[in-house]
Design a protein around this motif. Structure first.
Motif, PDB file in Angstrom:
ATOM      1  N   LYS A 153       8.873  -5.704  -8.215  1.00  0.00           N
ATOM      2  CA  LYS A 153       8.810  -5.856  -6.740  1.00  0.00           C
ATOM      3  C   LYS A 153      10.118  -6.452  -6.220  1.00  0.00           C
ATOM      4  CE  LYS A 153       3.848  -6.507  -5.962  1.00  0.00           C
ATOM      5  NZ  LYS A 153       3.032  -7.354  -6.837  1.00  0.00           N
ATOM      6  N   GLN A 154      10.643  -7.449  -6.953  1.00  0.00           N
ATOM      7  CA  GLN A 154      11.920  -8.047  -6.536  1.00  0.00           C
ATOM      8  C   GLN A 154      13.010  -6.983  -6.507  1.00  0.00           C
ATOM      9  OE1 GLN A 154      13.038 -10.439  -5.120  1.00  0.00           O
ATOM     10  NE2 GLN A 154      11.603 -12.114  -5.429  1.00  0.00           N
ATOM     11  N   MET A 155      13.007  -6.137  -7.543  1.00  0.00           N
ATOM     12  CA  MET A 155      14.045  -5.112  -7.615  1.00  0.00           C
ATOM     13  C   MET A 155      13.887  -4.110  -6.466  1.00  0.00           C
ATOM     14  SD  MET A 155      14.504  -4.738 -11.687  1.00  0.00           S
ATOM     15  CE  MET A 155      14.545  -6.228 -12.686  1.00  0.00           C
ATOM     16  N   LEU A 156      12.630  -3.795  -6.141  1.00  0.00           N
ATOM     17  CA  LEU A 156      12.393  -2.898  -4.997  1.00  0.00           C
ATOM     18  C   LEU A 156      12.892  -3.555  -3.702  1.00  0.00           C
ATOM     19  CD1 LEU A 156      11.220  -0.414  -3.572  1.00  0.00           C
ATOM     20  CD2 LEU A 156       8.964  -1.511  -3.641  1.00  0.00           C
ATOM     21  N   ALA A 157      12.610  -4.845  -3.557  1.00  0.00           N
ATOM     22  CA  ALA A 157      13.043  -5.540  -2.331  1.00  0.00           C
ATOM     23  C   ALA A 157      14.569  -5.522  -2.207  1.00  0.00           C
ATOM     24  CB  ALA A 157      12.522  -6.981  -2.342  1.00  0.00           C
ATOM     25  N   ILE A 158      15.249  -5.719  -3.329  1.00  0.00           N
ATOM     26  CA  ILE A 158      16.723  -5.720  -3.297  1.00  0.00           C
ATOM     27  C   ILE A 158      17.227  -4.299  -3.045  1.00  0.00           C
ATOM     28  CG2 ILE A 158      18.804  -6.149  -4.665  1.00  0.00           C
ATOM     29  CD1 ILE A 158      17.077  -8.416  -6.059  1.00  0.00           C
ATOM     30  N   ALA A 159      16.584  -3.331  -3.681  1.00  0.00           N
ATOM     31  CA  ALA A 159      16.978  -1.929  -3.470  1.00  0.00           C
ATOM     32  C   ALA A 159      16.794  -1.531  -2.003  1.00  0.00           C
ATOM     33  CB  ALA A 159      16.162  -1.010  -4.382  1.00  0.00           C
ATOM     34  N   ARG A 160      15.735  -2.019  -1.371  1.00  0.00           N
ATOM     35  CA  ARG A 160      15.513  -1.700   0.051  1.00  0.00           C
ATOM     36  C   ARG A 160      16.684  -2.209   0.895  1.00  0.00           C
ATOM     37  NH1 ARG A 160      10.909  -3.447   3.175  1.00  0.00           N
ATOM     38  NH2 ARG A 160      11.090  -1.450   4.204  1.00  0.00           N
ATOM     39  N   ALA A 161      17.153  -3.397   0.532  1.00  0.00           N
ATOM     40  CA  ALA A 161      18.269  -3.969   1.302  1.00  0.00           C
ATOM     41  C   ALA A 161      19.571  -3.212   1.051  1.00  0.00           C
ATOM     42  CB  ALA A 161      18.438  -5.445   0.950  1.00  0.00           C
ATOM     43  N   MET A 162      19.608  -2.425  -0.043  1.00  0.00           N
ATOM     44  CA  MET A 162      20.852  -1.745  -0.415  1.00  0.00           C
ATOM     45  C   MET A 162      20.772  -0.239  -0.261  1.00  0.00           C
ATOM     46  SD  MET A 162      22.555  -3.822  -3.314  1.00  0.00           S
ATOM     47  CE  MET A 162      23.980  -3.134  -2.535  1.00  0.00           C
ATOM     48  N   GLY A 193      19.997   3.870 -11.236  1.00  0.00           N
ATOM     49  CA  GLY A 193      20.805   3.421 -12.367  1.00  0.00           C
ATOM     50  C   GLY A 193      20.694   1.910 -12.571  1.00  0.00           C
ATOM     51  N   HIS A 194      20.679   1.177 -11.446  1.00  0.00           N
ATOM     52  CA  HIS A 194      20.578  -0.277 -11.548  1.00  0.00           C
ATOM     53  C   HIS A 194      19.133  -0.738 -11.711  1.00  0.00           C
ATOM     54  CE1 HIS A 194      24.732  -0.919 -10.878  1.00  0.00           C
ATOM     55  NE2 HIS A 194      24.729  -0.380  -9.679  1.00  0.00           N
ATOM     56  N   PHE A 195      18.219  -0.005 -11.109  1.00  0.00           N
ATOM     57  CA  PHE A 195      16.803  -0.408 -11.123  1.00  0.00           C
ATOM     58  C   PHE A 195      15.945   0.764 -11.617  1.00  0.00           C
ATOM     59  CE2 PHE A 195      18.744  -2.495  -7.285  1.00  0.00           C
ATOM     60  CZ  PHE A 195      18.764  -3.793  -7.764  1.00  0.00           C
ATOM     61  N   PRO A 196      15.964   1.035 -12.932  1.00  0.00           N
ATOM     62  CA  PRO A 196      15.271   2.218 -13.467  1.00  0.00           C
ATOM     63  C   PRO A 196      13.767   2.232 -13.159  1.00  0.00           C
ATOM     64  CG  PRO A 196      16.648   1.189 -15.153  1.00  0.00           C
ATOM     65  CD  PRO A 196      16.661   0.275 -13.971  1.00  0.00           C
ATOM     66  N   ALA A 197      13.172   1.030 -12.998  1.00  0.00           N
ATOM     67  CA  ALA A 197      11.725   0.977 -12.733  1.00  0.00           C
ATOM     68  C   ALA A 197      11.380   1.712 -11.433  1.00  0.00           C
ATOM     69  CB  ALA A 197      11.256  -0.467 -12.663  1.00  0.00           C
ATOM     70  N   LEU A 198      12.318   1.763 -10.502  1.00  0.00           N
ATOM     71  CA  LEU A 198      12.026   2.414  -9.214  1.00  0.00           C
ATOM     72  C   LEU A 198      11.835   3.914  -9.405  1.00  0.00           C
ATOM     73  CD1 LEU A 198      14.519   0.631  -6.825  1.00  0.00           C
ATOM     74  CD2 LEU A 198      12.193  -0.014  -7.484  1.00  0.00           C
ATOM     75  N   LYS A 199      12.598   4.473 -10.326  1.00  0.00           N
ATOM     76  CA  LYS A 199      12.461   5.908 -10.598  1.00  0.00           C
ATOM     77  C   LYS A 199      11.137   6.160 -11.312  1.00  0.00           C
ATOM     78  CE  LYS A 199      15.161   9.792 -12.084  1.00  0.00           C
ATOM     79  NZ  LYS A 199      16.503  10.220 -12.427  1.00  0.00           N
ATOM     80  N   LYS A 200      10.843   5.284 -12.268  1.00  0.00           N
ATOM     81  CA  LYS A 200       9.630   5.446 -13.073  1.00  0.00           C
ATOM     82  C   LYS A 200       8.377   5.353 -12.187  1.00  0.00           C
ATOM     83  CE  LYS A 200       7.643   3.362 -17.189  1.00  0.00           C
ATOM     84  NZ  LYS A 200       7.750   2.176 -18.028  1.00  0.00           N
ATOM     85  N   PHE A 201       8.409   4.441 -11.226  1.00  0.00           N
ATOM     86  CA  PHE A 201       7.212   4.204 -10.403  1.00  0.00           C
ATOM     87  C   PHE A 201       7.357   4.772  -8.987  1.00  0.00           C
ATOM     88  CE2 PHE A 201       7.185   0.785 -13.614  1.00  0.00           C
ATOM     89  CZ  PHE A 201       5.984   1.091 -14.220  1.00  0.00           C
ATOM     90  N   TRP A 202       8.214   5.762  -8.844  1.00  0.00           N
ATOM     91  CA  TRP A 202       8.579   6.359  -7.553  1.00  0.00           C
ATOM     92  C   TRP A 202       7.382   6.657  -6.655  1.00  0.00           C
ATOM     93  CZ3 TRP A 202      12.391   6.226  -4.550  1.00  0.00           C
ATOM     94  CH2 TRP A 202      12.794   7.287  -3.722  1.00  0.00           C
ATOM     95  N   LEU A 203       6.324   7.194  -7.241  1.00  0.00           N
ATOM     96  CA  LEU A 203       5.173   7.592  -6.426  1.00  0.00           C
ATOM     97  C   LEU A 203       3.988   6.638  -6.550  1.00  0.00           C
ATOM     98  CD1 LEU A 203       5.394  11.473  -6.937  1.00  0.00           C
ATOM     99  CD2 LEU A 203       6.127  10.114  -4.958  1.00  0.00           C
ATOM    100  N   TYR A 204       4.253   5.457  -7.135  1.00  0.00           N
ATOM    101  CA  TYR A 204       3.192   4.448  -7.253  1.00  0.00           C
ATOM    102  C   TYR A 204       3.195   3.543  -6.028  1.00  0.00           C
ATOM    103  CZ  TYR A 204       2.337   4.987 -12.314  1.00  0.00           C
ATOM    104  OH  TYR A 204       1.986   5.431 -13.545  1.00  0.00           O
ATOM    105  N   PRO A 205       2.007   3.020  -5.655  1.00  0.00           N
ATOM    106  CA  PRO A 205       2.016   1.997  -4.600  1.00  0.00           C
ATOM    107  C   PRO A 205       2.803   0.782  -5.081  1.00  0.00           C
ATOM    108  CG  PRO A 205      -0.231   2.691  -5.140  1.00  0.00           C
ATOM    109  CD  PRO A 205       0.661   3.318  -6.164  1.00  0.00           C
ATOM    110  N   ASP A 236       0.813  -1.222   0.000  1.00  0.00           N
ATOM    111  CA  ASP A 236       0.000   0.000   0.000  1.00  0.00           C
ATOM    112  C   ASP A 236       0.841   1.264   0.000  1.00  0.00           C
ATOM    113  OD1 ASP A 236      -2.240  -1.551   0.108  1.00  0.00           O
ATOM    114  OD2 ASP A 236      -2.302  -1.555   2.305  1.00  0.00           O
ATOM    115  N   LEU A 237       2.105   1.134   0.325  1.00  0.00           N
ATOM    116  CA  LEU A 237       2.976   2.311   0.353  1.00  0.00           C
ATOM    117  C   LEU A 237       3.648   2.490  -1.000  1.00  0.00           C
ATOM    118  CD1 LEU A 237       4.676   1.910   3.844  1.00  0.00           C
ATOM    119  CD2 LEU A 237       2.545   3.079   3.247  1.00  0.00           C
ATOM    120  N   THR A 238       4.047   3.728  -1.284  1.00  0.00           N
ATOM    121  CA  THR A 238       4.706   3.979  -2.566  1.00  0.00           C
ATOM    122  C   THR A 238       6.127   3.397  -2.549  1.00  0.00           C
ATOM    123  OG1 THR A 238       5.651   6.055  -1.824  1.00  0.00           O
ATOM    124  CG2 THR A 238       3.461   6.177  -2.865  1.00  0.00           C
TER     125      THR A 238
END
Ligand SMILES: Nc1ncnc2c1ncn2[C@@H]1O[C@H](COP(=O)(O)OP(=O)(O)OP(=O)(O)O)[C@@H](O)[C@H]1O
Ligand SMILES: [Mg+2]
Length: 248
Positions: free
Chosen positions: A149-158, A128-140, A98-100
């Motif tokens: 989602k996997q890329m977001l999970a890995i980005a959170r860890a990094m 740079g590594h996960f461009p989708a995060l920038k594109k969907f920055w304000l999306y839930p 539910d969070l962006t």
């Protein structure tokens, strides 16, 4: 010679009355990607959870940077293990649907309370590594695809510098084209000097990313060595992975 960043020496783990790990031995050298392979139920997830202190080591030891973090020489608690710079991306990913994307990353940052306080260089590096995060920055985050989602999970860890990343089956359930994106993104991280222990069932991912490999079966490591050796030897694959279909 410098010792490996992480060492598992004869690690046994019990979950309640069940004896799950029966003496797991392998090393994770610094700056490399080590793959942990093995069939369903082999003990891969239990091994990651044991390293994180989510299950205690009942015999043997886990050493990080030569310091005991699991076992009778010293069993640290999970928050203290995380504090040493070890991050864990579980199979369930642990993102908040539910969070962006932005809020998910902010919650993972221990040192920032607002987005403005986040390290912008690091964010740009992640984008740079996960461009989708920038594109969907304000999306839930719930609206992202499985791979995103996997890329977001890995980005959170990094989101802050870590010394060791434990990632459980990031390619699970993803379409082949998305798996290629994930491989490309993880390849990018490889060049950043982060040490990774990556659980996989997908041999193509393992071959594309792994420097070292450990194969588990029945709560033990039955093979370990260079990924290139296993990748180049059908006989070894057949023996330790049951890959006998003559496929790719
Ligand atoms: N909470 C638990 N309670 C009891 N047994 C468990 C628990 N978690 C795992 N196990 C058992 O431990 C063994 C190893 O499980 P684990 O999840 O580590 O395997 P895995 O290699 O990650 O498998 P998969 O590829 O299916 O994810 C299995 O037999 C499983 O049933
Ligand atoms: Mg598992």
């Amino acid at each position: 010679m410098k010792s490996p960043l992480l060492q598992l020496n004869g690690v046994h783990t019990h979950i309640g009355a069940y004896h799950i790990l029966h003496g797991v031995d392998f090393d994770v050298p610094a700056g490399k990607v080590t793959m942990l392979l093995g069939r369903n139920g082999a003990g891969k997830t239990t091994t990651l959870r044991t390293i994180m202190g989510l299950w205690p080591v009942s015999r043997g030891s886990v050493l990080f940077d030569d310091q005991p973090i699991g076992g009778s020489q010293g069993q640290l608690r999970t928050p203290d293990i995380a504090q040493l710079g070890i991050a864990y991306v579980p199979e369930s990913m642990g993102i908040f649907a539910d969070l962006t994307v932005r809020e998910n990353l902010l919650l993972a940052a221990r040192k920032a309370r607002t987005v403005e306080q986040m390290d912008t260089h690091r964010l740009e590096w992640l984008f740079g590594h996960f461009p989708a995060l920038k594109k969907f920055w304000l999306y839930p985050a719930g609206k992202l695809s499985g791979g995103q989602k996997q890329m977001l999970a890995i980005a959170r860890a990094m989101v802050e510098p870590r010394r060791l990343l434990l990632i459980d089956e990031p390619s699970k359930g993803l379409a082949p084209a998305i798996v290629q994106n994930l491989i490309a993104a993880l390849r990018g991280l490889k060049s950043s000097d982060t040490t990774v222990l990556l659980v996989e069932q997908n041999f193509e991912v393992a071959r594309a990313l792994g420097d070292r490999v450990a194969v588990m079966d029945n709560g033990r490591v039955v093979y370990s060595g260079a990924m290139a050796t296993l990748a180049g030897d059908r006989g070894l694959q057949e023996k330790f992975l049951g890959l006998s279909l003559g496929g790719h």
